[in-house]
Every structure is written in structure tokens, then in C-alpha cells.
Design a protein around this motif. Structure first.
Motif, PDB file in Angstrom:
ATOM      1  N   ALA A 168      17.393  23.406 -77.647  1.00  0.00           N
ATOM      2  CA  ALA A 168      17.447  23.090 -78.681  1.00  0.00           C
ATOM      3  C   ALA A 168      16.401  22.828 -79.756  1.00  0.00           C
ATOM      4  O   ALA A 168      16.278  22.864 -80.779  1.00  0.00           O
ATOM      5  CB  ALA A 168      18.745  21.801 -78.804  1.00  0.00           C
ATOM      6  N   LEU A 169      15.394  22.541 -79.007  1.00  0.00           N
ATOM      7  CA  LEU A 169      13.935  22.689 -79.821  1.00  0.00           C
ATOM      8  C   LEU A 169      13.810  23.618 -80.789  1.00  0.00           C
ATOM      9  O   LEU A 169      12.812  23.355 -81.940  1.00  0.00           O
ATOM     10  CB  LEU A 169      12.884  21.803 -78.755  1.00  0.00           C
ATOM     11  N   VAL A 170      14.242  24.879 -80.026  1.00  0.00           N
ATOM     12  CA  VAL A 170      13.707  26.035 -80.820  1.00  0.00           C
ATOM     13  C   VAL A 170      14.363  26.033 -82.261  1.00  0.00           C
ATOM     14  O   VAL A 170      13.714  26.650 -83.398  1.00  0.00           O
ATOM     15  CB  VAL A 170      14.508  27.318 -79.893  1.00  0.00           C
ATOM     16  N   THR A 171      15.535  25.470 -82.290  1.00  0.00           N
ATOM     17  CA  THR A 171      16.232  25.551 -83.777  1.00  0.00           C
ATOM     18  C   THR A 171      15.743  24.529 -84.661  1.00  0.00           C
ATOM     19  O   THR A 171      15.311  24.943 -85.828  1.00  0.00           O
ATOM     20  CB  THR A 171      17.917  25.076 -83.554  1.00  0.00           C
ATOM     21  N   LEU A 172      15.378  23.430 -84.364  1.00  0.00           N
ATOM     22  CA  LEU A 172      14.676  22.417 -84.994  1.00  0.00           C
ATOM     23  C   LEU A 172      13.306  22.846 -85.234  1.00  0.00           C
ATOM     24  O   LEU A 172      12.875  22.905 -86.457  1.00  0.00           O
ATOM     25  CB  LEU A 172      14.594  21.210 -84.276  1.00  0.00           C
ATOM     26  N   PHE A 173      12.415  23.426 -84.174  1.00  0.00           N
ATOM     27  CA  PHE A 173      11.119  24.169 -84.388  1.00  0.00           C
ATOM     28  C   PHE A 173      11.197  25.034 -85.680  1.00  0.00           C
ATOM     29  O   PHE A 173      10.211  24.896 -86.639  1.00  0.00           O
ATOM     30  CB  PHE A 173      10.729  24.699 -83.031  1.00  0.00           C
ATOM     31  N   MET A 174      12.152  26.061 -85.508  1.00  0.00           N
ATOM     32  CA  MET A 174      12.067  27.084 -86.615  1.00  0.00           C
ATOM     33  C   MET A 174      12.340  26.710 -88.030  1.00  0.00           C
ATOM     34  O   MET A 174      12.166  27.261 -88.880  1.00  0.00           O
ATOM     35  CB  MET A 174      12.932  28.417 -86.246  1.00  0.00           C
ATOM     36  N   THR A 175      13.298  25.759 -87.811  1.00  0.00           N
ATOM     37  CA  THR A 175      13.743  25.031 -89.312  1.00  0.00           C
ATOM     38  C   THR A 175      12.553  24.342 -89.838  1.00  0.00           C
ATOM     39  O   THR A 175      12.452  24.605 -91.156  1.00  0.00           O
ATOM     40  CB  THR A 175      14.793  24.084 -88.970  1.00  0.00           C
ATOM     41  N   PHE A 207       6.645  20.783 -81.418  1.00  0.00           N
ATOM     42  CA  PHE A 207       7.132  20.513 -82.741  1.00  0.00           C
ATOM     43  C   PHE A 207       6.077  20.951 -83.720  1.00  0.00           C
ATOM     44  O   PHE A 207       6.302  21.445 -84.671  1.00  0.00           O
ATOM     45  CB  PHE A 207       8.074  19.384 -82.925  1.00  0.00           C
ATOM     46  N   TYR A 208       5.072  19.979 -83.679  1.00  0.00           N
ATOM     47  CA  TYR A 208       3.982  19.843 -84.766  1.00  0.00           C
ATOM     48  C   TYR A 208       3.336  21.299 -84.814  1.00  0.00           C
ATOM     49  O   TYR A 208       2.812  21.615 -85.865  1.00  0.00           O
ATOM     50  CB  TYR A 208       2.767  18.763 -84.277  1.00  0.00           C
ATOM     51  N   MET A 209       3.246  21.710 -83.722  1.00  0.00           N
ATOM     52  CA  MET A 209       2.530  23.372 -83.892  1.00  0.00           C
ATOM     53  C   MET A 209       3.411  24.179 -85.021  1.00  0.00           C
ATOM     54  O   MET A 209       3.035  24.868 -85.711  1.00  0.00           O
ATOM     55  CB  MET A 209       2.297  23.758 -82.611  1.00  0.00           C
ATOM     56  N   GLY A 210       4.869  23.976 -84.593  1.00  0.00           N
ATOM     57  CA  GLY A 210       5.608  24.732 -85.691  1.00  0.00           C
ATOM     58  C   GLY A 210       5.517  24.305 -87.066  1.00  0.00           C
ATOM     59  O   GLY A 210       5.518  25.014 -88.029  1.00  0.00           O
ATOM     60  N   ILE A 211       5.248  22.969 -87.392  1.00  0.00           N
ATOM     61  CA  ILE A 211       4.992  22.547 -88.551  1.00  0.00           C
ATOM     62  C   ILE A 211       3.703  23.454 -89.198  1.00  0.00           C
ATOM     63  O   ILE A 211       3.897  23.767 -90.165  1.00  0.00           O
ATOM     64  CB  ILE A 211       4.694  21.136 -88.660  1.00  0.00           C
ATOM     65  N   ASN A 212       2.885  23.578 -88.140  1.00  0.00           N
ATOM     66  CA  ASN A 212       1.514  24.150 -88.911  1.00  0.00           C
ATOM     67  C   ASN A 212       1.599  25.872 -89.008  1.00  0.00           C
ATOM     68  O   ASN A 212       0.735  26.343 -89.473  1.00  0.00           O
ATOM     69  CB  ASN A 212       0.259  23.558 -88.015  1.00  0.00           C
ATOM     70  N   LEU A 213       2.455  26.317 -88.266  1.00  0.00           N
ATOM     71  CA  LEU A 213       2.865  27.879 -88.308  1.00  0.00           C
ATOM     72  C   LEU A 213       3.234  27.976 -89.768  1.00  0.00           C
ATOM     73  O   LEU A 213       2.530  28.873 -90.385  1.00  0.00           O
ATOM     74  CB  LEU A 213       3.778  28.091 -87.594  1.00  0.00           C
ATOM     75  N   GLY A 214       4.279  26.914 -90.205  1.00  0.00           N
ATOM     76  CA  GLY A 214       4.670  27.151 -91.614  1.00  0.00           C
ATOM     77  C   GLY A 214       3.652  26.841 -92.541  1.00  0.00           C
ATOM     78  O   GLY A 214       3.737  27.342 -93.720  1.00  0.00           O
ATOM     79  N   ALA A 215       2.718  25.993 -92.261  1.00  0.00           N
ATOM     80  CA  ALA A 215       1.511  25.477 -93.045  1.00  0.00           C
ATOM     81  C   ALA A 215       0.715  26.854 -93.421  1.00  0.00           C
ATOM     82  O   ALA A 215      -0.429  26.463 -94.280  1.00  0.00           O
ATOM     83  CB  ALA A 215       0.942  24.358 -92.683  1.00  0.00           C
ATOM     84  N   LEU A 216       0.926  27.814 -92.767  1.00  0.00           N
ATOM     85  CA  LEU A 216      -0.184  28.750 -92.958  1.00  0.00           C
ATOM     86  C   LEU A 216       0.356  29.678 -94.207  1.00  0.00           C
ATOM     87  O   LEU A 216      -0.309  30.682 -94.694  1.00  0.00           O
ATOM     88  CB  LEU A 216      -0.197  29.907 -92.058  1.00  0.00           C
ATOM     89  N   SER A 217       1.329  29.197 -95.039  1.00  0.00           N
ATOM     90  CA  SER A 217       2.036  29.901 -96.087  1.00  0.00           C
ATOM     91  C   SER A 217       0.951  30.029 -97.138  1.00  0.00           C
ATOM     92  O   SER A 217       1.266  31.044 -98.264  1.00  0.00           O
ATOM     93  CB  SER A 217       3.199  29.115 -96.460  1.00  0.00           C
ATOM     94  N   PRO A 218      -0.057  29.410 -97.350  1.00  0.00           N
ATOM     95  CA  PRO A 218      -0.971  29.749 -98.679  1.00  0.00           C
ATOM     96  C   PRO A 218      -1.562  30.953 -98.436  1.00  0.00           C
ATOM     97  O   PRO A 218      -2.015  31.699 -99.605  1.00  0.00           O
ATOM     98  CB  PRO A 218      -2.204  28.649 -98.269  1.00  0.00           C
ATOM     99  N   PHE A 219      -1.579  31.675 -97.288  1.00  0.00           N
ATOM    100  CA  PHE A 219      -2.009  33.205 -96.935  1.00  0.00           C
ATOM    101  C   PHE A 219      -1.242  33.969 -98.218  1.00  0.00           C
ATOM    102  O   PHE A 219      -1.641  34.893 -98.744  1.00  0.00           O
ATOM    103  CB  PHE A 219      -2.025  33.563 -95.806  1.00  0.00           C
TER     104      PHE A 219
END
Length: 509
Positions: free
Chosen positions: A18-25, A156-168
């Protein structure tokens, strides 16, 4: 709520599926949040003819700081709504839809009104989504799985920072084409997050489906009355300020900063002094948590200036030329998430390997020292940039590296320790309290930057850095006593608090 340990074969890097769903959200929500934030201060301070709002640098820094603060301040009522009304799962879904609406409002080129409406919607939506998705991650694990929970939050925090690459994406389009186009891309990212979360909801298997402590009819009536009275008081205050001629943007940011400080102070008093059926052990752990909260606030005061003073420094004082091509200054905000992605798996493995030997207070103290040293380095960079010189981007790379290591010592660990130390009666609300530390740090940091004319002077960086280092050293001195209380399980609490017993194993703090 019981975690879903009955299906051990369905795992995600050894963690509940279930971590996958929360990770991707979280990936898509952070894509929208950090993408928009990367260009927000630049948009606010840009001239109107260049597509901005034309605010001064100091006012723009204060507004972004207060906006960040309100985002995390809203986590407290967001957690309360999940605990008492919506349930965490529904709160996350509603929050995502409100966030998307806020980005759509920012994307409308209709002037300041749409900007402030958009920021307000994002604040409300993030307050619903942020604490509750983190709380659901914590409920995937048994209470005794502290080290495994730390590792899960690091992933989970790594997922946060995948999203944080959005300034590209958002930063490039916002600075090179149109700020409003950048905001529109952020809205699309949140839409993806909502769709993904709704599609994967079944995999959560009951986690967060219902409020932990639903309101009784009498409590619901009192809550509605309180909200109505609070909104009426706020409207009267705004009207009075307007009539007196003091309703300015700077005055509003000062007022909201005061609110950001008063709310957690009042809430800690409410938890510790109120009659909520807390055990003596729960009260002792909340007193420990207060220390960690204050330390975290100082850390975020330094760290979250990436969106204000460091972005402005990148735009005005950093050489961004690469083979004749000028990099958008917003891209420098990608340095931190890139380091997170590279280092988060290593830290997740490190916390599991160290087990109970590395206490949370030690990790927090190290984070503060590193954050402080990063601003000492910024003082040197700002000194080198005096007189209009543009310094090497390596200065910012070094600063973000120190801050990233500190972040990995504090932020995912803070999420985890909140779920572990929270009194049973306060579930999601305590995750909201954790985010209040960000609120306090961001609002105070924004005001200090405003009073320092955007926080560009070497002295500003130096004294801010020295302060953070000193706070870290003080926390280090108290770390052994704090850790003993945190690890208390079966020993008599009076013996523990007096320091006569310590947890088994060779502690590092």
C-alpha cells in the motif's frame, strides 16, 4: 488501526504494498507544490510588464514565507477534520481536488485577486492532504517496528523529492514562457495525483477509511459555531484594519506570522494541560516532543529559504551560464531533491542498521548544526558576491548538500517519531502539529528576510547560521535524557525521568 501485515508477500522494497499508492500520490502533490513554489517569489517580485506582480523583494520573501507557513499551519485543522469528520483517506482526496483548483486560479492571468485566491486554496487543500497521507504511512507498520517505520518514511520521503524535481518543467516554462503556464502545469500534476490515488484506494485495505473519533451531534454544533465566530472575528479585524489604513500586505504577513507562532503554543498547552485522559508516559513523551518541535522550527527557518533568499541569490548573484546557455535560476531548487534521491536509500539502510543506537535527538542536533553551517557558507558566498560579482554555482551545491544531509536526519525521522510519540487520542492531529514546526520556521524566516531587505547580506546569513548551530549544540547536551523518555516502555516512569535507568544497547545519543 491495525496495519496490513497479513499479506507479507505483497511488498514494496520490503515494505507494505500500500506504500506505493501513498508514495505516488505524494510524488504528484509535491510536483505541483514545488513546481509552483520554484517560480512564486520570482513571479511576485517581477515587474508587471514582465508578467509579475511587482512587489518588492523583501515583501515577496515575506509573502512566500507566510504562504509556506500557512500551508503547514493548515495541517492542524486538516488533521482534526480527518480525526473527527472525514477520515484520513477521504481528507486526502478532497485535499488533492482543492489544491488542483488553487493552481488553476494561479494560472488565470487576472491580477492579484486570482493569485491570493489560488494561494488560499492551496493552503486549505494541502492542510487536508499533507498530514493525513503521512499518518496513513505510519499506520502501515506495527507500533513496535520503529526502525522499519523510519526506513519506510525515508522511502516515502524519496517520493516527495522525486516530485520536487518539478522545477525542471514548471520552472523552465514559467521563466522562459509564462509564469501562468508554469502554474497550469502544476495543476495538471495534481490532477494526475488525484486520479492515481482514487485508482489505488482499494489497496489501502481499510487504512484511514473512517475518522478515529467521530464528532457527536453536540460537538458538531459547537464546532460549527466556533468556525462561524472565528470567521466573523477575522472579517471584523480586516474591516477595522482597512478603516484605520493599516491593512497592507506587510501588515498581513506580520499578523499571520503571529498566528503561526500562537497556534502551536496554544495547542501544546491544550494537549499537556487539558483533561484528555493522557497517561503519565504520554505526557512525558509530549514534553520531549516539544523540544524536538522547537529544534525542527529552527531547522526549517534556515532550510525553507530555498524558495526565497537562495532563489533570489541564484537569480542575482550566481553565474548560471553553462556552455553559453543560461540556466533558469529556479532550476537551482532541483539540487536538493537530486541529493535526496541519491542519499535517501543510503540513510534508510543506515537507520535500519543502527537500529536503536542512533537516537532521534542526536539526529535532530546534527541536522541543526549542518543547517547552520550551510548558512555560514552562504555568508562567505554573499561576501564574495558583493559589488555585483556572480559567484560559482558550486557555492549553492555545497550549501544544498549540507542542508540535504540535515534534512534526511530530521524530516523523515520527524514524521516517524510523531507517529510513535503521539498520544492515542490525537492520531492525525499530531501529524498536523509536526507540520506546525515548518509553519513557525517559515513565517519567522520570512519576516527576518523581509526586515533584512530580502536577506541578501552576508551578516544575515552568518548570524542565522550561528544561531542554528548553537541550538543544535544545546539539543545535543540534552539528547541522552530526552532519549530515555522516548524509549520508556515498561520501566517505572519516575525512575526513568530521574535518569536512573537508560534504554538497553549502546546509545549514540
Amino acid at each position: 488501526m491495525s496495519p496490513t501485515s497479513s499479506s507479507p508477500e505483497k511488498t514494496f522494497f520490503g515494505h507494505p504494498r500500500a506504500l506505493v499508492t501513498l508514495f505516488m500520490t505524494e510524488v504528484w502533490e509535491r510536483f505541483s507544490f514545488y513546481g509552483m513554489r520554484a517560480i512564486l517569489a520570482l513571479f511576485l517580485s517581477a515587474a508587471v510588464v514582465d508578467g509579475g506582480l511587482g512587489l518588492s523583494t523583501g515583501t515577496a520573501a515575506a509573502l512566500v514565507g507566510v504562504y509556506n507557513a500557512m500551508v503547514y499551519l493548515a495541517a492542524l485543522p486538516g488533521g482534526w477534520l480527518a480525526d473527527r469528520v472525514l477520515g484520513p483517506r477521504r481528507a486526502v482526496l478532497v485535499g488533492g481536488l482543492v489544491i488542483m483548483s488553487g493552481h488553476v486560479s494561479l494560472a488565470v492571468p487576472g491580477g492579484a485577486g486570482f493569485v491570493y485566491l489560488g494561494l488560499a486554496l492551496i493552503v486549505c487543500g494541502t492542510g487536508l492532504l499533507k498530514p493525513n497521507i503521512s499518518s496513513m504511512v505510519g499506520h502501515l507498520y506495527e507500533h513496535s517496528e520503529a526502525s522499519r517505520r523510519d526506513a519506510g518514511f525515508s522511502l516515502f520521503y524519496m517520493g516527495i523529492n522525486l516530485g520536487a524535481l518539478s522545477p525542471f518543467v514548471v520552472g523552465a516554462l514559467g521563466q522562459k514562457v509564462s509564469y501562468h503556464l508554469g502554474f497550469a502545469i502544476a495543476a495538471v500534476g495534481m490532477l494526475f495525483g488525484v486520479v492515481q490515488y482514487a485508482a489505488g484506494g482499494r489497496g489501502l485495505r481499510g487504512i484511514g477509511a473512517r475518522p478515529a473519533r467521530p464528532l457527536t451531534p453536540a460537538e458538531r454544533t459547537r464546532a460549527v459555531r466556533t468556525v462561524v465566530l472565528a470567521l466573523a472575528a477575522l472579517a471584523l479585524l480586516a474591516l477595522a484594519a482597512g478603516l484605520l489604513g493599516v491593512l497592507t500586505l506587510d501588515a498581513a504577513t506580520v499578523f499571520l506570522t503571529a498566528v503561526a507562532i500562537a497556534v502551536p503554543a496554544g495547542y501544546f498547552a491544550y494537549i499537556l494541560l487539558g483533561d484528555h485522559g493522557l497517561t503519565e508516559l504520554e505526557r512525558a513523551r509530549m514534553r520531549v516532543y516539544l523540544w524536538l518541535f522547537l529544534a525542527a522550527a529552527v531547522f526549517w527557518m534556515i532550510f525553507d529559504q530555498a524558495a526565497t533568499t537562495l532563489t533570489i541569490f541564484a537569480a542575482t548573484s550566481t553565474n548560471l551560464e553553462v556552455a553559453g546557455w543560461s540556466m533558469p535560476s529556479s532550476w537551482t531548487q532541483n539540487i536538493n531533491p537530486i541529493f535526496i534521491i541519491l542519499l535517501a536509500p543510503l540513510f534508510a539502510a543506515l537507520w535500519v542498521r543502527l537500529g536503536g543506537r542512533a537516537g532521534t535527538p542526536l539526529k535532530f542536533a546534527l541536522a541543526l548544526v549542518l543547517a547552520g553551517l550551510s548558512f555560514v557558507a552562504m555568508a562567505l558566498a554573499a561576501t564574495a558576491a558583493e559589488g555585483g560579482v556572480r559567484v560559482s554555482i558550486l557555492w549553492l551545491v555545497g550549501v544544498y548538500l549540507m542542508q540535504t544531509v540535515g534534512e534526511l536526519c530530521l524530516s523523515p525521522v520527524g514524521l516517524s517519531v510523531t507517529t510513535r510519540l503521539a498520544p492515542a487520542a490525537f492520531g492525525s492531529q499530531m501529524m498536523g502539529v509536526w507540520f506546525l514546526a515548518v509553519s513557525v520556521g517559515d513565517s519567522v524566516g520570512g519576516q527576518v528576510a523581509r526586515l533584512s531587505d530580502g536577506g541578501s547580506s552576508p551578516g544575515y546569513y552568518l548570524w542565522s547560521g550561528v544561531f542554528a548551530v548553537l541550538v543544535g549544540l544545546v539539543l545535543l547536551l540534552f539528547a541522552p535524557r530526552l532519549r530515555r523518555v522516548m524509549h520508556e516502555e515498561s520501566l517505572d516512569i519516575s525512575r526513568n525521568l530521574s535518569g536512573s535507568d537508560s534504554p538497553p544497547g549502546p546509545p549514540l545519543s
